[in-house]
Scaffold this active site. Structure first.
Site, PDB file in Angstrom:
ATOM      1  N   GLN A  84     -49.937 -48.631 -25.458  1.00 22.69           N
ATOM      2  CA  GLN A  84     -49.445 -49.668 -26.376  1.00 22.69           C
ATOM      3  C   GLN A  84     -47.993 -49.441 -26.774  1.00 22.69           C
ATOM      4  O   GLN A  84     -47.220 -50.396 -26.912  1.00 22.69           O
ATOM      5  CB  GLN A  84     -50.309 -49.714 -27.645  1.00 22.69           C
ATOM      6  CG  GLN A  84     -51.645 -50.381 -27.454  1.00 22.69           C
ATOM      7  CD  GLN A  84     -51.534 -51.863 -27.118  1.00 22.69           C
ATOM      8  OE1 GLN A  84     -50.711 -52.594 -27.660  1.00 22.69           O
ATOM      9  NE2 GLN A  84     -52.364 -52.309 -26.196  1.00 22.69           N
ATOM     10  N   GLU A 107     -72.458 -55.214  -3.665  1.00 29.22           N
ATOM     11  CA  GLU A 107     -73.296 -56.125  -4.455  1.00 29.22           C
ATOM     12  C   GLU A 107     -73.145 -55.890  -5.957  1.00 29.22           C
ATOM     13  O   GLU A 107     -72.905 -56.819  -6.709  1.00 29.22           O
ATOM     14  CB  GLU A 107     -74.779 -55.954  -4.080  1.00 29.22           C
ATOM     15  CG  GLU A 107     -75.154 -56.556  -2.739  1.00 29.22           C
ATOM     16  CD  GLU A 107     -74.982 -58.075  -2.697  1.00 29.22           C
ATOM     17  OE1 GLU A 107     -74.911 -58.725  -3.755  1.00 29.22           O
ATOM     18  OE2 GLU A 107     -74.905 -58.611  -1.571  1.00 29.22           O
ATOM     19  N   GLY A 118     -52.129 -52.239 -22.961  1.00 30.21           N
ATOM     20  CA  GLY A 118     -50.686 -52.402 -23.061  1.00 30.21           C
ATOM     21  C   GLY A 118     -50.054 -52.930 -21.778  1.00 30.21           C
ATOM     22  O   GLY A 118     -49.084 -53.687 -21.828  1.00 30.21           O
ATOM     23  N   ASP A 170     -64.675 -53.439 -32.432  1.00 32.34           N
ATOM     24  CA  ASP A 170     -64.079 -52.779 -31.272  1.00 32.34           C
ATOM     25  C   ASP A 170     -64.894 -51.543 -30.861  1.00 32.34           C
ATOM     26  O   ASP A 170     -65.204 -51.352 -29.686  1.00 32.34           O
ATOM     27  CB  ASP A 170     -62.645 -52.377 -31.640  1.00 32.34           C
ATOM     28  CG  ASP A 170     -61.830 -51.958 -30.438  1.00 32.34           C
ATOM     29  OD1 ASP A 170     -61.414 -52.859 -29.683  1.00 32.34           O
ATOM     30  OD2 ASP A 170     -61.617 -50.755 -30.241  1.00 32.34           O
ATOM     31  N   ARG A 173     -42.247 -36.633 -29.860  1.00 33.18           N
ATOM     32  CA  ARG A 173     -42.235 -35.205 -30.162  1.00 33.18           C
ATOM     33  C   ARG A 173     -41.085 -34.535 -29.424  1.00 33.18           C
ATOM     34  O   ARG A 173     -40.678 -35.015 -28.349  1.00 33.18           O
ATOM     35  CB  ARG A 173     -43.527 -34.542 -29.663  1.00 33.18           C
ATOM     36  CG  ARG A 173     -44.761 -35.159 -30.198  1.00 33.18           C
ATOM     37  CD  ARG A 173     -45.966 -34.460 -29.682  1.00 33.18           C
ATOM     38  NE  ARG A 173     -46.414 -35.027 -28.409  1.00 33.18           N
ATOM     39  CZ  ARG A 173     -47.610 -34.836 -27.888  1.00 33.18           C
ATOM     40  NH1 ARG A 173     -48.459 -34.078 -28.529  1.00 33.18           N
ATOM     41  NH2 ARG A 173     -47.964 -35.364 -26.743  1.00 33.18           N
ATOM     42  N   GLU A 180     -67.001 -51.003 -27.360  1.00 30.59           N
ATOM     43  CA  GLU A 180     -66.724 -49.883 -26.452  1.00 30.59           C
ATOM     44  C   GLU A 180     -67.999 -49.145 -26.068  1.00 30.59           C
ATOM     45  O   GLU A 180     -68.158 -48.711 -24.932  1.00 30.59           O
ATOM     46  CB  GLU A 180     -65.716 -48.922 -27.103  1.00 30.59           C
ATOM     47  CG  GLU A 180     -64.304 -49.482 -27.026  1.00 30.59           C
ATOM     48  CD  GLU A 180     -63.321 -48.820 -27.977  1.00 30.59           C
ATOM     49  OE1 GLU A 180     -62.168 -49.254 -27.995  1.00 30.59           O
ATOM     50  OE2 GLU A 180     -63.721 -47.900 -28.721  1.00 30.59           O
ATOM     51  N   SER A 231     -40.850 -34.220 -25.429  1.00 30.38           N
ATOM     52  CA  SER A 231     -41.778 -35.206 -24.846  1.00 30.38           C
ATOM     53  C   SER A 231     -41.279 -35.696 -23.496  1.00 30.38           C
ATOM     54  O   SER A 231     -40.105 -36.059 -23.340  1.00 30.38           O
ATOM     55  CB  SER A 231     -41.938 -36.398 -25.789  1.00 30.38           C
ATOM     56  OG  SER A 231     -42.592 -37.452 -25.097  1.00 30.38           O
ATOM     57  N   HIS A 246     -55.083 -50.649 -34.316  1.00 26.78           N
ATOM     58  CA  HIS A 246     -56.533 -50.482 -34.356  1.00 26.78           C
ATOM     59  C   HIS A 246     -56.881 -50.125 -35.800  1.00 26.78           C
ATOM     60  O   HIS A 246     -56.157 -49.352 -36.434  1.00 26.78           O
ATOM     61  CB  HIS A 246     -56.933 -49.360 -33.396  1.00 26.78           C
ATOM     62  CG  HIS A 246     -58.414 -49.208 -33.164  1.00 26.78           C
ATOM     63  ND1 HIS A 246     -59.354 -50.127 -33.586  1.00 26.78           N
ATOM     64  CD2 HIS A 246     -59.114 -48.224 -32.537  1.00 26.78           C
ATOM     65  CE1 HIS A 246     -60.564 -49.717 -33.223  1.00 26.78           C
ATOM     66  NE2 HIS A 246     -60.440 -48.557 -32.599  1.00 26.78           N
ATOM     67  N   ASP A 250     -55.686 -42.488 -31.646  1.00 26.35           N
ATOM     68  CA  ASP A 250     -56.309 -42.587 -32.977  1.00 26.35           C
ATOM     69  C   ASP A 250     -56.698 -41.227 -33.559  1.00 26.35           C
ATOM     70  O   ASP A 250     -56.544 -40.989 -34.751  1.00 26.35           O
ATOM     71  CB  ASP A 250     -57.573 -43.466 -32.896  1.00 26.35           C
ATOM     72  CG  ASP A 250     -57.229 -44.882 -32.470  1.00 26.35           C
ATOM     73  OD1 ASP A 250     -56.481 -45.553 -33.188  1.00 26.35           O
ATOM     74  OD2 ASP A 250     -57.688 -45.291 -31.389  1.00 26.35           O
TER      75      ASP A 250
HETATM   76  N1  LIG Z   1     -54.918 -48.387 -24.890  1.00 23.71           N
HETATM   77  C1  LIG Z   1     -54.732 -49.651 -25.245  1.00 23.71           C
HETATM   78  O1  LIG Z   1     -54.308 -50.473 -24.448  1.00 23.71           O
HETATM   79  C2  LIG Z   1     -54.978 -50.115 -26.653  1.00 23.71           C
HETATM   80  C3  LIG Z   1     -55.352 -51.454 -26.898  1.00 23.71           C
HETATM   81  C4  LIG Z   1     -55.419 -51.914 -28.224  1.00 23.71           C
HETATM   82  C5  LIG Z   1     -55.157 -51.008 -29.260  1.00 23.71           C
HETATM   83  N2  LIG Z   1     -54.863 -49.703 -28.977  1.00 23.71           N
HETATM   84  C6  LIG Z   1     -54.531 -48.798 -30.077  1.00 23.71           C
HETATM   85  O2  LIG Z   1     -53.154 -48.429 -29.954  1.00 23.71           O
HETATM   86  C7  LIG Z   1     -52.981 -47.095 -30.435  1.00 23.71           C
HETATM   87  C8  LIG Z   1     -52.338 -46.249 -29.339  1.00 23.71           C
HETATM   88  O3  LIG Z   1     -53.280 -46.124 -28.269  1.00 23.71           O
HETATM   89  P1  LIG Z   1     -52.783 -45.824 -26.786  1.00 23.71           P
HETATM   90  O4  LIG Z   1     -53.987 -45.924 -25.904  1.00 23.71           O
HETATM   91  O5  LIG Z   1     -51.580 -46.638 -26.492  1.00 23.71           O
HETATM   92  O6  LIG Z   1     -52.365 -44.286 -26.959  1.00 23.71           O
HETATM   93  P2  LIG Z   1     -51.896 -43.295 -25.812  1.00 23.71           P
HETATM   94  O7  LIG Z   1     -51.467 -44.047 -24.601  1.00 23.71           O
HETATM   95  O8  LIG Z   1     -52.935 -42.239 -25.630  1.00 23.71           O
HETATM   96  O9  LIG Z   1     -50.622 -42.630 -26.553  1.00 23.71           O
HETATM   97  C9  LIG Z   1     -49.900 -41.651 -25.910  1.00 23.71           C
HETATM   98  C10 LIG Z   1     -48.600 -41.432 -26.655  1.00 23.71           C
HETATM   99  O10 LIG Z   1     -48.854 -40.804 -27.910  1.00 23.71           O
HETATM  100  C11 LIG Z   1     -47.975 -39.709 -28.044  1.00 23.71           C
HETATM  101  N3  LIG Z   1     -48.531 -38.634 -28.857  1.00 23.71           N
HETATM  102  C12 LIG Z   1     -49.677 -37.956 -28.631  1.00 23.71           C
HETATM  103  N4  LIG Z   1     -49.814 -37.024 -29.584  1.00 23.71           N
HETATM  104  C13 LIG Z   1     -48.733 -37.115 -30.406  1.00 23.71           C
HETATM  105  C14 LIG Z   1     -48.289 -36.410 -31.552  1.00 23.71           C
HETATM  106  N5  LIG Z   1     -49.021 -35.409 -32.070  1.00 23.71           N
HETATM  107  N6  LIG Z   1     -47.121 -36.776 -32.135  1.00 23.71           N
HETATM  108  C15 LIG Z   1     -46.399 -37.802 -31.628  1.00 23.71           C
HETATM  109  N7  LIG Z   1     -46.757 -38.496 -30.545  1.00 23.71           N
HETATM  110  C16 LIG Z   1     -47.906 -38.150 -29.942  1.00 23.71           C
HETATM  111  C17 LIG Z   1     -47.766 -39.232 -26.624  1.00 23.71           C
HETATM  112  O11 LIG Z   1     -46.604 -38.469 -26.600  1.00 23.71           O
HETATM  113  P3  LIG Z   1     -46.006 -37.784 -25.266  1.00 23.71           P
HETATM  114  O12 LIG Z   1     -45.290 -38.891 -24.581  1.00 23.71           O
HETATM  115  O13 LIG Z   1     -45.112 -36.733 -25.808  1.00 23.71           O
HETATM  116  O14 LIG Z   1     -47.184 -37.247 -24.521  1.00 23.71           O
HETATM  117  C18 LIG Z   1     -47.660 -40.548 -25.871  1.00 23.71           C
HETATM  118  O15 LIG Z   1     -46.343 -41.057 -25.922  1.00 23.71           O
HETATM  119  C19 LIG Z   1     -54.353 -46.618 -30.865  1.00 23.71           C
HETATM  120  O16 LIG Z   1     -54.513 -46.872 -32.236  1.00 23.71           O
HETATM  121  C20 LIG Z   1     -55.303 -47.488 -30.050  1.00 23.71           C
HETATM  122  O17 LIG Z   1     -56.579 -47.623 -30.612  1.00 23.71           O
HETATM  123  C21 LIG Z   1     -54.750 -49.240 -27.707  1.00 23.71           C
END
Ligand SMILES: NC(=O)c1ccc[n+]([C@@H]2O[C@H](COP(=O)([O-])OP(=O)(O)OC[C@H]3O[C@@H](n4cnc5c(N)ncnc54)[C@H](OP(=O)(O)O)[C@@H]3O)[C@@H](O)[C@H]2O)c1
Length: 325
Positions: free
Chosen positions: A27, A225, A132, A189, A47, A193, A50, A106, A82
């Site tokens: 996202q 199928e 995303g 949601d 971070r 899931e 990163s 979320h 999350d």
């Molecule tokens: N996945 C979806 O398409 C989707 C759809 C609707 C809503 N959401 C919501 O959107 C939100 C983000 O979800 P996502 O799936 O996009 O997450 P994600 O792809 O897993 O997020 C990864 C990112 O978070 C960073 N990160 C991880 N730990 C961190 C920390 N301790 N401090 C700072 N940054 C950190 C990572 O940093 P690095 O780059 O350094 O590794 C990376 O840039 C959630 O609330 C989710 O429920 C997601």
């Protein structure tokens, strides 16, 4: 239903504001690029060290360390996973400006108490209903993805305007913004899931595949199928609704669906679905997520390894040409 589109929304509440996007994952990447292309002042907070810094900068985005991005912003979006929101919020709280807006995509971390936002903050949600990658590609095609929006805390009186302008800037109001709440979005949601699209459907596909293979059908035929036709029904439902989908399939398929569907998804399935919803509402899943993260994602890693080595995956790889037949 309160369904708002671009023309209903004033973009001004975001016009003079800086948005910090925390996380550049699924996202975070899509929302920051859409915001930039909509003319919003955006900085990606990452971070130290990163791996995403180079990629974000190459896409023309400003980047900063998380705390600096937060300190410089009027609106801060929590787009890291999350399960780390509790720790991330503790880290950023001292750097959040008085009266800043804190946004989520979320409802989970607020609904289940991972984050208890400071009283002076505006707290809002814009939750796109899809990944995303699609949020970004739809935006580039001049389209949008439907999103749910909500305000949990309105300290400045501006929270509603900021939430709607944000939903507009990431392109979601081209398709529609639907008023909801953190609780409703999170519960629906998390239920889906587990019980429907991401939990129930794949298990149904696997069960069907394994039943055919046990009955002597070749794995490739069973796969085509039970799994290979999924995108066809998804596209038909998207284009015509469930009733419309049934009208364009053959009488054979329609009668089979009529006789078999309710036999497979019977009252016992609905009863277990209701149990899942009750557990979600009681916080059971949120606790599982918390302990999964604390345990280093051991259960998820094992499930991924098991899935990769299963017969259905080997069959998929053979059919895709990734593995010799
Ligand atoms: N996945 C979806 O398409 C989707 C759809 C609707 C809503 N959401 C919501 O959107 C939100 C983000 O979800 P996502 O799936 O996009 O997450 P994600 O792809 O897993 O997020 C990864 C990112 O978070 C960073 N990160 C991880 N730990 C961190 C920390 N301790 N401090 C700072 N940054 C950190 C990572 O940093 P690095 O780059 O350094 O590794 C990376 O840039 C959630 O609330 C989710 O429920 C997601």
């Amino acid at each position: 239903m309160n369904f708002l589109r671009d023309a209903d929304i004033d973009p001004a509440p975001l016009a003079d504001k800086r948005v910090a996007i925390l996380g550049y994952g699924n996202q975070g990447r899509a929302q920051s690029l859409n915001l930039k292309d909509s003319g919003t002042d955006v900085v990606v907070g990452l971070r130290g060290g990163s791996g995403s810094t180079v990629e974000a900068q190459a896409s023309g985005l400003a980047t900063a360390l998380v705390e600096d991005a937060v300190a410089s912003a009027d609106v801060v979006m929590m787009l890291a996973p999350d399960e780390i929101h509790a720790a991330l919020y503790r880290e950023i709280e001292p750097h959040l400006r008085q009266g800043a807006a804190l946004g989520f995509s979320h409802g989970l971390s607020v609904r289940f108490g991972f984050v208890e936002p400071r009283a002076d903050l505006d707290v809002f949600m814009v939750a796109p209903k899809g990944p995303g990658t699609a949020l970004r590609s739809l935006y580039r095609e001049g389209k949008g993805m439907i999103a749910l929006w909500a305000v949990e805390q309105d300290s400045t009186g501006d929270a509603r305007g900021i939430a709607l302008a944000y939903g507009r800037a990431i392109g979601c109001a081209r398709a529609g913004l639907i008023a909801s709440s953190f609780a409703e979005e999170a519960e629906a949601d998390l239920f889906n899931e587990q019980a429907v699209v991401w939990g129930g459907v794949p298990e149904l596909l696997i069960a069907g595949f394994e039943t055919l293979v046990a009955g002597g059908i070749a794995p490739e035929v069973a796969y085509l199928e039970c799994v290979g036709e999924l995108h066809l029904i998804a596209e038909l439902i998207e284009a015509r609704g469930i009733a419309g989908m049934k009208e364009v399939i053959s009488n054979t398929a329609e009668l089979g669906a009529l006789l078999g569907g309710k036999r497979i998804v019977d009252e016992s399935v609905r009863k277990r679905m209701a149990e899942v919803l009750a557990e979600v509402r009681a916080g059971g899943f949120a606790e599982e997520l918390r302990s999964e993260e604390a345990g280093g994602y051991e259960r998820l890693e094992k499930a991924r390894a098991d899935a990769r080595s299963s017969l259905i995956e080997k069959t998929y790889r053979r059919l895709s040409g990734d593995e010799p037949a």
